[in-house]
Design an enzyme around this catalytic site. Structure first.
Site, PDB file in Angstrom:
ATOM      1  N   GLU A   1       4.867  12.164  32.906  1.00 30.12           N
ATOM      2  CA  GLU A   1       4.032  11.083  33.456  1.00 30.12           C
ATOM      3  C   GLU A   1       4.819   9.791  33.627  1.00 30.12           C
ATOM      4  OE1 GLU A   1       0.700  10.099  30.914  1.00 30.12           O
ATOM      5  OE2 GLU A   1      -0.246   8.909  32.493  1.00 30.12           O
TER       6      GLU A   1
ATOM      7  N   GLU B   1      -8.939   9.357  32.281  1.00 32.97           N
ATOM      8  CA  GLU B   1      -8.277   8.676  31.163  1.00 32.97           C
ATOM      9  C   GLU B   1      -8.499   7.180  31.392  1.00 32.97           C
ATOM     10  OE1 GLU B   1      -4.096   9.286  29.047  1.00 32.97           O
ATOM     11  OE2 GLU B   1      -3.974   7.911  30.742  1.00 32.97           O
TER      12      GLU B   1
HETATM   13  C1  LER Z   1      -0.411   5.914  28.617  1.00 31.44           C
HETATM   14  O1  LER Z   1      -0.620   4.724  29.275  1.00 31.44           O
HETATM   15  C2  LER Z   1      -0.897   7.046  29.416  1.00 31.44           C
HETATM   16  O2  LER Z   1      -1.231   6.909  30.569  1.00 31.44           O
HETATM   17  C3  LER Z   1      -0.974   8.338  28.756  1.00 31.44           C
HETATM   18  O3  LER Z   1      -1.466   9.307  29.617  1.00 31.44           O
HETATM   19  C4  LER Z   1       0.408   8.713  28.276  1.00 31.44           C
HETATM   20  O4  LER Z   1       0.517   9.011  26.981  1.00 31.44           O
HETATM   21 MN    MN Z   2      -2.127   8.543  31.706  1.00 32.99          MN
END
Ligand code: LER
Ligand code: MN
Length: 271
Positions: free
Chosen positions: A153, A247
């Protein structure tokens, strides 16, 4: 596409970007009730709840595990894959391997976000990139042997100085010989770093393996100013069929955030 919601089982990180925060059981049952297909777990390490609790709940509800986050390795244990100390890097690799095993049991990939670390103080940029390259090579092969991918990521500039932009991360992944690594497009980070999110997704579609769904301010989609219409259209046009995983902050509260999220998924992806 699979509609996925994040669940954190780490109460000490309350306030972080995960939607549901209750016990594993309560969160999974709530996710089922609201109509999600899958959950993404953020845990302290390679277990969730009591023994067999996760598999029993997934079997019972028909939900799947969309991914597992490895960030606790850094946030709770200070481990990163690019640390200057060889011993800490080795412990970081072990932590991620254990998380890959944990996810693979449920056919879910592990995500490397914060665990990538940063260069600076004691690691040069060149060394850090080379450590990251070697770690992804090793861990990507490890994941591939277990039938899952490893998701890398890119994060925004306030969280790492390694790879901030999606297409820079694509070029980096192109240089790996393993084909076990794919990329995560986190729409919050991309909102900060990309010139045009849709263009980047189109150009880098070959590596897209997971999406983190959040608005410009990291609140659930609908509470910020990201124009999701062209992004959703692009994901459909490139034939993305992986997880789209919320998220985001549990704003204004976890249940409202979860409801806003499933409404957005229906609006943008699942009419
Ligand atoms: C952190 O900002 C994030 O986006 C998570 O998915 C990574 O650990
Ligand atoms: Mn993330």
């Amino acid at each position: 596409m699979k509609s996925c919601i994040t669940i954190s089982l780490v109460p000490s990180l309350k306030g972080g970007p995960w939607i549901l925060w209750d016990s594993l059981e309560k969160s999974i049952r709530e996710s089922e009730r609201l109509g999600f297909d899958a959950i993404e777990l953020f845990t302290e390490g390679p277990q969730a709840g009591k023994k067999n609790e996760l598999s029993n709940l997934l079997n019972e509800t028909g939900l799947t595990l969309g991914a597992v986050g490895t960030g606790a390795g850094k946030v709770l244990n200070g481990l990163t894959l690019t640390h200057a100390d060889q011993n800490i890097r080795a412990r970081a690799i072990t932590f991620v391997r254990d998380m890959i095993d944990f996810g693979a049991e449920f056919n879910a990939p592990a995500i490397i976000g914060s665990m990538q670390g940063s260069y600076g103080e004691s690691t040069s940029k060149q060394d850090a990139i080379s450590f990251l390259h070697d770690a992804l090579e090793e861990l990507g092969n490890y994941a591939h042997r277990q039938g899952v991918s490893l998701i890398y990521e890119p994060l925004n500039r306030y969280e790492t100085n390694l790879f901030n932009r999606y297409l820079d991360a694509c070029e980096f992944i192109d240089q790996l010989s393993t084909n076990g690594v794919s990329l995560l497009a986190d729409l919050f980070h991309m909102n900060i770093e990309e010139d045009n999110i849709s263009d980047s997704l189109k150009k880098g579609a070959r590596h897209l393996g997971h999406v983190h769904f959040a608005d410009s301010n990291r609140k659930p989609v609908g509470n910020g100013h990201t124009n999701m219409v062209p992004i959703a259209k692009t994901l459909q046009e490139i034939g993305y069929d992986g997880s789209i995983s919320a998220e985001a902050f549990a704003w204004p509260d976890p249940l409202t955030a979860a409801k806003t999220t499933i409404d957005s998924y229906r609006k943008f992806f699942f009419q």
